[in-house]
Every structure is written in structure tokens, then in C-alpha cells.
Design a protein around this motif. Structure first.
Motif, PDB file in Angstrom:
ATOM      1  N   HIS A 124     -14.499  28.586 -25.736  1.00  0.00           N
ATOM      2  CA  HIS A 124     -13.467  29.591 -25.498  1.00  0.00           C
ATOM      3  C   HIS A 124     -13.434  30.053 -24.044  1.00  0.00           C
ATOM      4  N   LEU A 125     -14.065  29.351 -23.139  1.00  0.00           N
ATOM      5  CA  LEU A 125     -14.118  29.766 -21.734  1.00  0.00           C
ATOM      6  C   LEU A 125     -13.411  28.758 -20.823  1.00  0.00           C
ATOM      7  N   PRO A 126     -12.153  28.407 -21.103  1.00  0.00           N
ATOM      8  CA  PRO A 126     -11.507  27.368 -20.298  1.00  0.00           C
ATOM      9  C   PRO A 126     -11.168  27.800 -18.882  1.00  0.00           C
ATOM     10  N   ASP A 127     -11.057  29.117 -18.634  1.00  0.00           N
ATOM     11  CA  ASP A 127     -10.677  29.580 -17.293  1.00  0.00           C
ATOM     12  C   ASP A 127     -11.873  30.145 -16.533  1.00  0.00           C
ATOM     13  N   ARG A 128     -13.068  29.750 -16.925  1.00  0.00           N
ATOM     14  CA  ARG A 128     -14.273  30.190 -16.250  1.00  0.00           C
ATOM     15  C   ARG A 128     -14.993  28.995 -15.628  1.00  0.00           C
ATOM     16  N   VAL A 129     -15.763  29.287 -14.602  1.00  0.00           N
ATOM     17  CA  VAL A 129     -16.579  28.265 -13.949  1.00  0.00           C
ATOM     18  C   VAL A 129     -18.015  28.762 -13.925  1.00  0.00           C
ATOM     19  N   VAL A 130     -18.934  27.917 -14.329  1.00  0.00           N
ATOM     20  CA  VAL A 130     -20.351  28.238 -14.273  1.00  0.00           C
ATOM     21  C   VAL A 130     -20.899  27.734 -12.940  1.00  0.00           C
ATOM     22  N   PRO A 150      -8.511  31.993 -10.577  1.00  0.00           N
ATOM     23  CA  PRO A 150      -7.470  32.993 -10.314  1.00  0.00           C
ATOM     24  C   PRO A 150      -6.755  33.396 -11.600  1.00  0.00           C
ATOM     25  N   ALA A 151      -6.646  34.702 -11.817  1.00  0.00           N
ATOM     26  CA  ALA A 151      -6.076  35.198 -13.069  1.00  0.00           C
ATOM     27  C   ALA A 151      -5.296  36.475 -12.810  1.00  0.00           C
ATOM     28  N   PHE A 152      -4.319  36.728 -13.655  1.00  0.00           N
ATOM     29  CA  PHE A 152      -3.517  37.937 -13.594  1.00  0.00           C
ATOM     30  C   PHE A 152      -4.296  39.103 -14.193  1.00  0.00           C
ATOM     31  N   ASP A 153      -4.337  40.227 -13.485  1.00  0.00           N
ATOM     32  CA  ASP A 153      -5.017  41.419 -13.981  1.00  0.00           C
ATOM     33  C   ASP A 153      -3.977  42.333 -14.617  1.00  0.00           C
ATOM     34  N   ALA A 154      -3.918  42.318 -15.950  1.00  0.00           N
ATOM     35  CA  ALA A 154      -2.891  43.077 -16.668  1.00  0.00           C
ATOM     36  C   ALA A 154      -3.098  44.582 -16.571  1.00  0.00           C
ATOM     37  N   THR A 187      -8.135  26.072 -13.336  1.00  0.00           N
ATOM     38  CA  THR A 187      -6.733  26.511 -13.321  1.00  0.00           C
ATOM     39  C   THR A 187      -5.854  25.621 -14.183  1.00  0.00           C
ATOM     40  N   HIS A 188      -6.376  24.464 -14.595  1.00  0.00           N
ATOM     41  CA  HIS A 188      -5.648  23.560 -15.487  1.00  0.00           C
ATOM     42  C   HIS A 188      -6.282  23.498 -16.873  1.00  0.00           C
TER      43      HIS A 188
END
Length: 264
Positions: free
Chosen positions: A163-169, A240-244, A126-127
């Protein structure tokens, strides 16, 4: 690359040293260990911590087996809080990567929502910090080096994909010698996870929880099912992300209020 290593099993876990070595082998310029002073399993991404005189309680303490030159701290806080503090410079410059684990026991299925191991990585994401959570599928694991081998392999994949800063493996590894692991499979989340809780009401309104193996964990093509059959599994999770694209209710103006009194 600057790496923070944390977990939810606490500063005494040998899994911390495994991930510290993985980070160093991957060419990390600096590795810092900051882990809960006591077991924080099930803490999810909670921002809980103990303060003394308004300051988070942090002590210098070496995790067992750490390579030389790795700074190590015992923090009286949940792993999600530790990742949050690290993102704001609490343990030096903001890390580029958070490695969480190696956890004692699997973290599979939608039950990862409750995992402190996964929660630390999600908190970091998230950061804008990439994260990987690593777990060995036994409460008393013996084959730490197997987890290290697979974590190193997945980390190399992550390094090629900045390019995957908002993902977790989320990586789960069978507690077996490396030669006995069937391989690595991408896997969806199981319906719940390896265990299921049941709530029983007892006398005077008190509640009792019991835990048992959940049959959904045997879904063959999920992370839990593949893990039971001897595969290491890897799953990409969203922070957590906004679903546009979501079709949600909106109103162009104030909602109408109730103007007439309602008769009883």
C-alpha cells in the motif's frame, strides 16, 4: 514481481549486481538492469538523456558480476530518466519495483534531493512504482555483501506493505563487515547531509565550490548521525504529493487589477 535495477554511478558499478541478486533472492520473476553509461551522481530526478536520430541511446552491456539471465543495458541518460522510461515500457513491461544503487557513498539528510540514486526511486514512485535507494557509506566501499544483507531485509518488509506506491525507502549502510554493523534504525533526515558546499567568488566573476564535512551530519538521532556511529538507517520518503490540508491563498473570482495609472 518485475524489478528494474539502476544507479547513478554507472553501468560499471558492482553495486548493480548486488541489488540484482537481492531481487532474485526475493523471488522476482524478472530482473532488468538499466544504468547510466557514465557516472551521473548528483543528477537528482532529472529527465536528461542523449538521443541519436530521435531515439534514446541504449546499448546492451553487462554490469560486472551480474547473475546469469539478467538483461543489462547501458543508457546515455540520467537515472531519473531511466526510471521514467521504464515506467512507460522502455525496458519491457512496467516494473513493480525499482531498486537503485548500491551507491558509492552515503545519501543522507535533505541533500537526498540532489541524489541521482534517490532521484531514480522518486521518479519511479511518481508513476506508482515502489522504490528503494541503497547506499554504502564510503566513496570506495569494500563490504558490498553487507549492503545486500540489509537491502534484502528491508525488501522483505516492503513486500508485506504493497500500500506504499508513492513512497521511497532510503537505506544507508555502514561500509563494515555485517557483524560490525550495530543494527538497523529508522531515522529522520539530517539538516543537510554528510558534506556541505561553499561558494567562493574568484576573479572575473567566476565561482568556485569547495566541499567539507557538515557538522549537522553529527546530529546523533538523524540518518547521518546514526550512520556515523555504525548503524544502518532507513527513512521513508514521499514522492511529490498534493497537501490537501495546506492553508493556501484563494480567491472566489478574478483578482482586481490596477485601474489607475501610477505617477512616477
Amino acid at each position: 514481481m518485475r524489478v528494474l535495477v539502476t544507479n547513478d554511478d554507472g553501468i560499471e558499478s558492482p553495486g548493480l549486481a548486488v541489488l540484482a541478486r537481492v531481487a532474485l533472492d526475493a523471488g522476482a520473476d524478472e530482473v532488468v538492469v538499466a544504468a547510466p553509461a557514465r557516472d551521473s551522481s548528483g543528477a537528482s530526478a532529472a529527465l536528461l538523456g542523449a538521443e541519436r536520430d530521435g531515439r534514446l541511446v541504449v546499448d546492451r552491456q553487462d554490469a560486472p558480476g551480474l547473475p546469469g539471465g539478467v538483461a543489462s543495458f547501458a543508457v546515455r541518460a540520467a537515472p531519473g530518466m531511466i526510471a521514467f522510461v521504464a515506467a512507460h515500457g522502455g525496458f519491457g513491461p512496467k516494473p513493480d519495483l525499482v531498486l537503485s544503487g548500491v551507491n558509492r557513498g552515503a545519501n543522507t539528510g535533505h541533500a537526498v534531493l540532489h541524489s541521482g540514486t534517490v532521484g531514480a526511486a522518486l521518479s519511479a514512485a511518481t508513476h506508482g512504482i515502489r522504490g528503494m535507494a541503497v547506499s554504502l557509506a564510503d566513496a570506495r566501499p569494500q563490504h558490498w555483501s553487507t549492503a545486500g544483507l540489509y537491502a534484502r531485509h528491508v525488501l522483505e518488509w516492503m513486500r508485506d506493505r504493497p500500500h506504499l506506491p508513492d513512497r521511497v525507502v532510503n537505506l544507508n549502510v555502514p561500509d563494515r563487515p555485517a557483524g560490525e554493523v550495530r543494527g538497523l534504525r529508522r531515522a529522520p533526515l539530517a539538516a543537510f547531509g554528510a558534506v556541505q558546499a561553499r561558494v567562493h567568488e574568484v576573479e572575473h566573476g567566476n565561482l568556485m565550490l569547495t566541499f567539507s564535512e557538515h557538522q549537522a551530519s553529527r546530529e546523533q538521532d538523524t540518518d547521518a548521525g546514526l550512520l556515523l556511529r555504525g548503524w544502518a538507517t532507513v527513512t521513508l520518503l514521499h514522492a511529490p504529493a498534493f497537501d490537501a490540508e495546506a492553508d493556501l491563498p484563494e480567491s472566489p473570482g478574478p483578482l482586481p487589477g490596477v485601474t489607475d495609472a501610477v505617477s512616477p
